[in-house]
Design an enzyme around this catalytic site. Structure first.
Site, PDB file in Angstrom:
ATOM      1  N   LYS A 232       0.857  -1.230  -0.133  1.00 12.03           N
ATOM      2  CA  LYS A 232       0.102   0.110   0.107  1.00 12.03           C
ATOM      3  C   LYS A 232       0.703   1.217  -0.002  1.00 12.03           C
ATOM      4  O   LYS A 232       1.518   1.425   1.045  1.00 12.03           O
ATOM      5  CB  LYS A 232      -1.137   0.142   1.441  1.00 12.03           C
ATOM      6  CG  LYS A 232      -1.998   1.115   1.135  1.00 12.03           C
ATOM      7  CD  LYS A 232      -2.978   1.126   2.037  1.00 12.03           C
ATOM      8  CE  LYS A 232      -3.892   2.034   2.000  1.00 12.03           C
ATOM      9  NZ  LYS A 232      -3.490   3.572   1.994  1.00 12.03           N
TER      10      LYS A 232
ATOM     11  N   ARG B 179      -3.894   8.496  -5.889  1.00 12.58           N
ATOM     12  CA  ARG B 179      -4.542   7.638  -6.576  1.00 12.58           C
ATOM     13  C   ARG B 179      -4.758   8.193  -8.015  1.00 12.58           C
ATOM     14  O   ARG B 179      -5.132   9.361  -8.219  1.00 12.58           O
ATOM     15  CB  ARG B 179      -5.886   7.308  -5.801  1.00 12.58           C
ATOM     16  CG  ARG B 179      -6.849   6.285  -6.888  1.00 12.58           C
ATOM     17  CD  ARG B 179      -6.458   4.841  -6.306  1.00 12.58           C
ATOM     18  NE  ARG B 179      -7.016   3.946  -6.919  1.00 12.58           N
ATOM     19  CZ  ARG B 179      -8.239   3.093  -6.309  1.00 12.58           C
ATOM     20  NH1 ARG B 179      -8.375   3.487  -5.084  1.00 12.58           N
ATOM     21  NH2 ARG B 179      -9.002   2.138  -6.874  1.00 12.58           N
TER      22      ARG B 179
ATOM     23  N   GLU C 283      -1.307   4.162  -8.472  1.00 19.61           N
ATOM     24  CA  GLU C 283      -0.761   5.104  -7.307  1.00 19.61           C
ATOM     25  C   GLU C 283       0.487   5.678  -8.039  1.00 19.61           C
ATOM     26  O   GLU C 283       1.415   4.933  -8.363  1.00 19.61           O
ATOM     27  CB  GLU C 283      -0.609   4.442  -5.963  1.00 19.61           C
ATOM     28  CG  GLU C 283      -0.569   5.400  -4.931  1.00 19.61           C
ATOM     29  CD  GLU C 283      -1.597   5.738  -3.957  1.00 19.61           C
ATOM     30  OE1 GLU C 283      -2.806   5.361  -4.682  1.00 19.61           O
ATOM     31  OE2 GLU C 283      -1.718   6.255  -3.089  1.00 19.61           O
TER      32      GLU C 283
ATOM     33  N   LYS D  86      -7.540  -2.590   3.591  1.00 23.10           N
ATOM     34  CA  LYS D  86      -6.169  -2.096   3.618  1.00 23.10           C
ATOM     35  C   LYS D  86      -5.811  -2.670   5.066  1.00 23.10           C
ATOM     36  O   LYS D  86      -6.519  -2.567   6.206  1.00 23.10           O
ATOM     37  CB  LYS D  86      -6.338  -0.782   3.705  1.00 23.10           C
ATOM     38  CG  LYS D  86      -7.265   0.054   4.268  1.00 23.10           C
ATOM     39  CD  LYS D  86      -7.529   1.597   4.157  1.00 23.10           C
ATOM     40  CE  LYS D  86      -8.625   2.120   4.915  1.00 23.10           C
ATOM     41  NZ  LYS D  86      -9.263   3.240   4.398  1.00 23.10           N
TER      42      LYS D  86
HETATM   43  P1  AMP Z   1      -7.411   4.830   1.996  1.00 24.01           P
HETATM   44  O1  AMP Z   1      -7.237   6.002   1.424  1.00 24.01           O
HETATM   45  O2  AMP Z   1      -6.413   4.601   3.348  1.00 24.01           O
HETATM   46  O3  AMP Z   1      -8.710   4.389   2.257  1.00 24.01           O
HETATM   47  O4  AMP Z   1      -6.642   3.617   1.210  1.00 24.01           O
HETATM   48  C1  AMP Z   1      -7.031   3.437  -0.191  1.00 24.01           C
HETATM   49  C2  AMP Z   1      -6.228   4.205  -1.023  1.00 24.01           C
HETATM   50  O5  AMP Z   1      -4.910   3.682  -0.878  1.00 24.01           O
HETATM   51  C3  AMP Z   1      -6.609   4.173  -2.336  1.00 24.01           C
HETATM   52  O6  AMP Z   1      -7.444   4.993  -2.810  1.00 24.01           O
HETATM   53  C4  AMP Z   1      -5.217   4.460  -3.144  1.00 24.01           C
HETATM   54  O7  AMP Z   1      -4.874   5.683  -3.448  1.00 24.01           O
HETATM   55  C5  AMP Z   1      -4.034   3.830  -2.189  1.00 24.01           C
HETATM   56  N1  AMP Z   1      -3.513   2.638  -2.409  1.00 24.01           N
HETATM   57  C6  AMP Z   1      -2.200   2.395  -2.305  1.00 24.01           C
HETATM   58  N2  AMP Z   1      -1.764   1.280  -2.864  1.00 24.01           N
HETATM   59  C7  AMP Z   1      -2.435   0.526  -3.167  1.00 24.01           C
HETATM   60  C8  AMP Z   1      -2.923  -0.791  -3.900  1.00 24.01           C
HETATM   61  N3  AMP Z   1      -1.927  -1.613  -3.809  1.00 24.01           N
HETATM   62  N4  AMP Z   1      -4.151  -1.252  -4.339  1.00 24.01           N
HETATM   63  C9  AMP Z   1      -5.274  -0.042  -4.033  1.00 24.01           C
HETATM   64  N5  AMP Z   1      -4.963   1.107  -3.376  1.00 24.01           N
HETATM   65  C10 AMP Z   1      -3.772   1.386  -3.115  1.00 24.01           C
END
Ligand code: AMP
Length: 510
Positions: free
Chosen positions: A215, A220, A264, A382
């Site tokens: 992650k 994004r 990303e 996540k």
């Molecule tokens: P969050 O913003 O904490 O809800 O986490 C989701 C965000 O993590 C997504 O919108 C992406 O911008 C980011 N992200 C980073 N790595 C990944 C990945 N491998 N797959 C999907 N999202 C990812």
């Protein structure tokens, strides 16, 4: 008797709330939708799910209480379009005296409403009507009213990112309107969102075999390409193509004529470690010296999904198939590293490695899941690095089961540096050993100030180190924030409450 569309909506909404059967709810809502004029449909759908189309109105409890008149109109006369216009005015009230101005607008509106309308509109204005469950019911009601299969409407809503526009389109034009909501190049769709899991073990337990990926804490992006035309969109669907030419170049080099990629973008240090999120975001700022910034802080795209390739729409294909297509088109240097496994030890090694390389955590994805745009579902989970805060125990609840006889569920507060008071962030009974339970029961009872049912309130003196995965916005707690997956790591007898972490520090973590 129903004499205005607003009143009709308010009464229907009440009926729906009082009905437990899903099909009955759908029938009531479908009938209402059919009675509305086309321009009222998007307004009504927003009102029904508790999200006026203006979004947040910036109205709080206090101003609603002040604005609510003592008397109500006896005949309904407000129209949906009028209320919609007044909400826009509410939201546009800005500047020094905006609080008073909002109150005046709201008072004028409420004075014209019946008692039922007043209750509905106040709840709507402060965001109290919002009930996620109704989204699904209302989507089905739109389908029923339009005489279309629910799945088709749901998919159109997913691609449009908004139920109101789809509702108006299908209710006025019928099935042909659906064609407008197909996946199209250069019309970005809402990105798929993730739910969270406390650790990789629980993510595997939920998903079985999972696709694990780093992650990355960057920005994004959704990239659309048709031949030489390339556009890059952010999570909020803004076009940022000009800001990141190196991403355009990377995509132009890919062996495909047509693409929609999800990924990303992140700024890395020369050794490959990630720069902090704020640094990456400088590349997307308002006024940019693109060339200068690119030279000092290049960004790299890491793609993790493929939604369309050479004329083929891949949204409904399982993740594993989309990834196979992705791997065939995008070189490893521009893909997020991943591991597919069901083995807890392998998964933990993958997590440890991602963290050691400076990343935020991992994503665990269900291999069979289609791409669900805009949805925060459990197909993507996540797992972020746990963090800790030193918080103050404000109260504790008597436990049950194994914890009977012990004070266990702790009410945790952060310090408000302005007032010296403590603001409750949430509760937890996780992470306590029997020794801790026994110790805290004794210490908390010694600090008891009063009781309320099974809750023992105490002098705010004991500081406890709390691990958590995330700070979330909350309407339930007074500080507007709460902790996700909070658990006790241990007491901090060395730390006085006046040195506990502040609510401002917590809010910065949102
Ligand atoms: P969050 O913003 O904490 O809800 O986490 C989701 C965000 O993590 C997504 O919108 C992406 O911008 C980011 N992200 C980073 N790595 C990944 C990945 N491998 N797959 C999907 N999202 C990812």
């Amino acid at each position: 008797m129903v004499s205005s569309p607003l009143n009709d909506l308010v009464l229907t909404s009440k009926l729906v709330a009082d009905t437990s059967g899903r099909l009955e709810k759908i029938a009531l809502l479908a009938a209402l939708l059919k009675r509305l004029a086309p321009n009222e449909i998007p307004i009504a759908t927003g009102f029904l799910i508790g999200w006026p189309r203006q979004g947040k109105l910036g109205v709080g409890w206090a101003s609603v209480a002040e604005a609510r008149p003592a008397v109500a109109a006896t005949t309904p006369e407000l129209t949906l379009a009028e209320v919609d216009a007044i909400f826009t005015a509410l939201q546009n009230a800005r500047g020094k005296r905006s609080g008073a101005e909002r109150q005046r607008i709201l008072a004028e509106l409420l004075a014209r409403g019946t008692a039922d309308e007043q209750s509905f509109l106040t709840a709507l204005a402060i965001g109290e009507v919002r009930q996620g469950a109704l989204d699904g019911v209302l989507t089905e009601a739109v389908a029923k009213a339009a005489g279309l299969p629910a799945a088709k409407v749901r998919r159109a809503v997913m691609l449009a990112g908004d139920l109101g526009t789809v509702a108006e389109a299908v209710l006025t034009e019928g099935e042909p309107a659906l064609a407008r909501y197909a996946l199209q190049l250069f019309r970005p769709i809402q990105p798929m969102l993730a739910d969270s899991a406390p650790n990789v073990g629980e993510a595997l337990a939920a998903l079985g075999t999972a696709v694990l990926e780093w992650k990355l804490d960057g920005a994004r992006v959704q990239v659309h390409r048709q031949d030489d035309r390339i556009a890059i969109y952010t999570r909020s669907l803004n076009d940022v193509t000009a800001a990141v030419p190196e991403v355009v170049e990377a995509v132009r080099a890919l062996p495909a004529r047509e693409l929609i990629l999800d990924g990303e973008v992140i700024a890395l240090m020369p050794d490959g470690r990630p720069l902090p999120f704020q640094e990456t975001m400088r590349r997307f700022g308002r006024r940019l010296d693109v060339d200068g910034l690119r030279a000092t802080m290049p960004v790299t795209p890491f793609f993790f999904d493929l939604l369309r390739a050479d004329g083929e729409d891949l949204l409904d294909q399982p993740l594993v198939d989309r990834l196979a297509r992705l791997d065939a088109i995008v070189p490893a240097a521009f893909r997020v590293p991943r591991l597919t496994t069901s083995d807890a030890a392998d998964a933990q090694r993958f997590v440890d490695d991602a963290l050691a390389r400076g990343h935020e955590g991992i994503m665990a994805k269900l291999p069979a899941a289609p791409y669900a745009a805009g949805r925060r579902g459990s197909a993507w989970l996540k797992v972020k690095t746990p963090r800790t805060l030193d918080l103050v125990v404000l109260a504790a609840e008597w436990g049950s089961g194994r914890r009977k006889g012990w004070l266990s569920n702790l009410h945790l507060g952060a310090r408000d540096s302005a007032t010296g008071e403590f603001i409750m962030l949430g509760k937890t009974f996780k992470g306590m050993t029997d020794e801790v339970l026994a110790w805290q029961t004794k210490e908390l009872l010694a600090r008891q100030t009063h009781r309320d049912g099974h809750i023992v309130f105490v002098r705010a003196e004991l500081v406890v180190e709390v691990a958590f995965n995330e700070v979330q916005r909350s309407t339930q707690y007074p500080g507007g924030v709460t902790l996700r997956f909070a658990r006790i790591k241990g007491y901090r007898p060395d730390k006085p409450a006046a040195e506990a972490d502040t609510i401002d520090a917590v809010r910065r973590l949102v």
